[in-house]
Structures are given as C-alpha cells and as structure tokens.
Design a protein around this motif. Sequence first.
Motif, mmCIF file in Angstrom:
data_model
loop_
_atom_site.group_PDB
_atom_site.id
_atom_site.type_symbol
_atom_site.label_atom_id
_atom_site.label_comp_id
_atom_site.label_asym_id
_atom_site.label_seq_id
_atom_site.Cartn_x
_atom_site.Cartn_y
_atom_site.Cartn_z
ATOM 1 N N SER A 287 0.854 -1.176 0.000
ATOM 2 C CA SER A 287 0.000 0.000 0.000
ATOM 3 C C SER A 287 0.887 1.221 0.000
ATOM 4 C CB SER A 287 -0.914 0.017 1.233
ATOM 5 O OG SER A 287 -0.156 0.122 2.417
ATOM 6 N N VAL B 133 -1.775 -4.934 3.554
ATOM 7 C CA VAL B 133 -2.353 -5.250 2.252
ATOM 8 C C VAL B 133 -3.779 -5.735 2.488
ATOM 9 C CG1 VAL B 133 -1.565 -7.647 2.271
ATOM 10 C CG2 VAL B 133 -1.984 -6.526 0.092
ATOM 11 N N ARG B 134 -4.669 -5.472 1.562
ATOM 12 C CA ARG B 134 -6.038 -5.961 1.683
ATOM 13 C C ARG B 134 -6.072 -7.466 1.416
ATOM 14 N NH1 ARG B 134 -9.838 -1.862 1.797
ATOM 15 N NH2 ARG B 134 -9.054 0.222 1.261
ATOM 16 N N ASN C 282 -8.130 -9.266 -0.358
ATOM 17 C CA ASN C 282 -8.304 -9.575 -1.779
ATOM 18 C C ASN C 282 -6.971 -9.542 -2.516
ATOM 19 O OD1 ASN C 282 -11.033 -10.085 -1.888
ATOM 20 N ND2 ASN C 282 -11.596 -7.967 -2.354
ATOM 21 N N SER C 283 -6.197 -8.491 -2.260
ATOM 22 C CA SER C 283 -4.910 -8.333 -2.931
ATOM 23 C C SER C 283 -3.939 -9.427 -2.520
ATOM 24 C CB SER C 283 -4.319 -6.957 -2.609
ATOM 25 O OG SER C 283 -3.054 -6.795 -3.222
ATOM 26 N N GLU D 151 -4.751 -12.605 -4.327
ATOM 27 C CA GLU D 151 -4.397 -12.500 -5.743
ATOM 28 C C GLU D 151 -2.899 -12.668 -5.945
ATOM 29 O OE1 GLU D 151 -5.845 -8.721 -6.932
ATOM 30 O OE2 GLU D 151 -7.957 -9.347 -7.010
ATOM 31 N N GLN D 152 -2.111 -12.150 -5.012
ATOM 32 C CA GLN D 152 -0.659 -12.234 -5.126
ATOM 33 C C GLN D 152 -0.120 -13.605 -4.722
ATOM 34 O OE1 GLN D 152 1.666 -8.719 -3.779
ATOM 35 N NE2 GLN D 152 -0.314 -7.917 -3.128
#
Length: 258
Positions: A138, A191-192, A194-195, A198-199
């Motif tokens: 972020s 970090v969220r 969702n992110s 995804e990572q």
Amino acid sequence: MKAASILLVEDDHIIAANLQEQLEQQGYRITGHATNSDEAMALFQKERPDIALLDIELNGSTLDGIELSIALHTISPLPILFLSSHDKREFVERAKQAPMVQYVLKSAPIEQLLIALDTAFATFYARRPAVVASVPASSGSGCALYAAQDFFFVRQDYRHVRVEVADIRWIEAKEHAVKIVTDTKVIAFSVRLNSFLEQVPHPALMRTHRSWAVNTRHVVAYHRGRVMVRYREGTQEIPLSDKWRESFLSGLPNLRAD
C-alpha cells in the motif's frame, strides 16, 4: 517463518565478515561463506539459499562471479547481487549479461546494499513466469510482497521474511492489513485480503468470509457457519459465511456416498 537466507561468496575474509555482521543485524540469515566457485557450488547444493551475493573477481577460483551466477542458474534460478570493489566498465557490462542480477559496489553504505537486495528480489520474482510479480502493499507502507508457488517473502524495514504457505493456518483481514497466523508466529502485513490472495494464488488458501481465509490443509472439520482449523495443540473456529460457503466447499476433497 524465517529470515531470507543468503549465500555469500567473497574471497576477502575481512570484507565477508563485515558483510555478514551487517546483514545479520538487519535480520538476514547467512547460510554460508565461500571464497571460490567450487566452495560456492557445494554450499549452494547443500543449503539452497534464497539469494546469492557474489564477488565478481574471485582470486584463485575456477569461475569468476559472473560465470558462477550462470552456473548457479543452471541448477536452480535465484536472485543474485554482484559485489565489486570497483566499477570497471568491462565488469559492469558483463554483469548485465548474467541472468536476473543486480550490481553494487563493496564501498556502498549498508542502506544502498539493502536497497540493492530488495531490487534483486523484486526483479527476479517479476520475471519468473510461474511467479506473481511483487507490488507495494500500500502507498507509503514500506512493505512489499514477493510470492512464489509455495512460499512468499514479506519485506518490512528492508528485512525479508520467508513464509511457507504450508505453515499458514488462517489469514484475517484487519481494516487495510492482514494478520497471517502460523503455529508459531503472527505477522501483520499492510495489504487488503483480496490483494493478498491475488498475489499468493495457492489452491490451499480459500476464502471463508469477507474477513477470513484458511489453509484447507489444516481444516479438520466444518459445520454450518464454522470451519475448524488445526492450531497448536487444539483447533480454532473460523467463520464460514453463506457468500463463500459454496466456493469453499468446492475446493475440499469431499467423499460422496453412492
């Protein structure tokens, strides 16, 4: 979780000792110190470090640092950072031809060395075809995530901490951060959720709730709105919402009756 491991290849014992002390103070783990390419290859085969710091000019060595980097990559690719006592153009140009490397002078301050290490990690993981490219967690967080298939590195204050996906029990969202829980440690990362997922797109990490995800390898039971996750000497209840129930159950190897 454990600190990122470094293979140090440097023919000057004093320089090597200083580098090791500085890097260990920053939280890195030195897996071994080699003074030539033969020692380096043996240590690499035994320890499989996360990154290698290679002196370009290795006196009395079969291979110099650049040739050694190519040899290491034929065994198992990894981030590489070259060290040199000078910036001769011939060495700089040759270093650019080596696979996935960064270059820094030995006279550089520790802050510059740490930045170079971080760049080496980022460059390597961004180019790997089977790996998710790293991105800042972020704005202004000072953290970054570098993810492979079965592990990832969390960078915090220039220190890279390796987290094995297999060790994760669950992940809990806390506003704009996540709390990653293993049997032995908890690490907060900006970090969220969702992110993060995804990572780190590992099939064992499954969402159960808007604010929760679990490692299905540690799920011991589920019932209605709860998932039971193996944790230390017992279990931990994790919420399972209606929204995520179907996708969560589809990822579990359930045995169906005839």
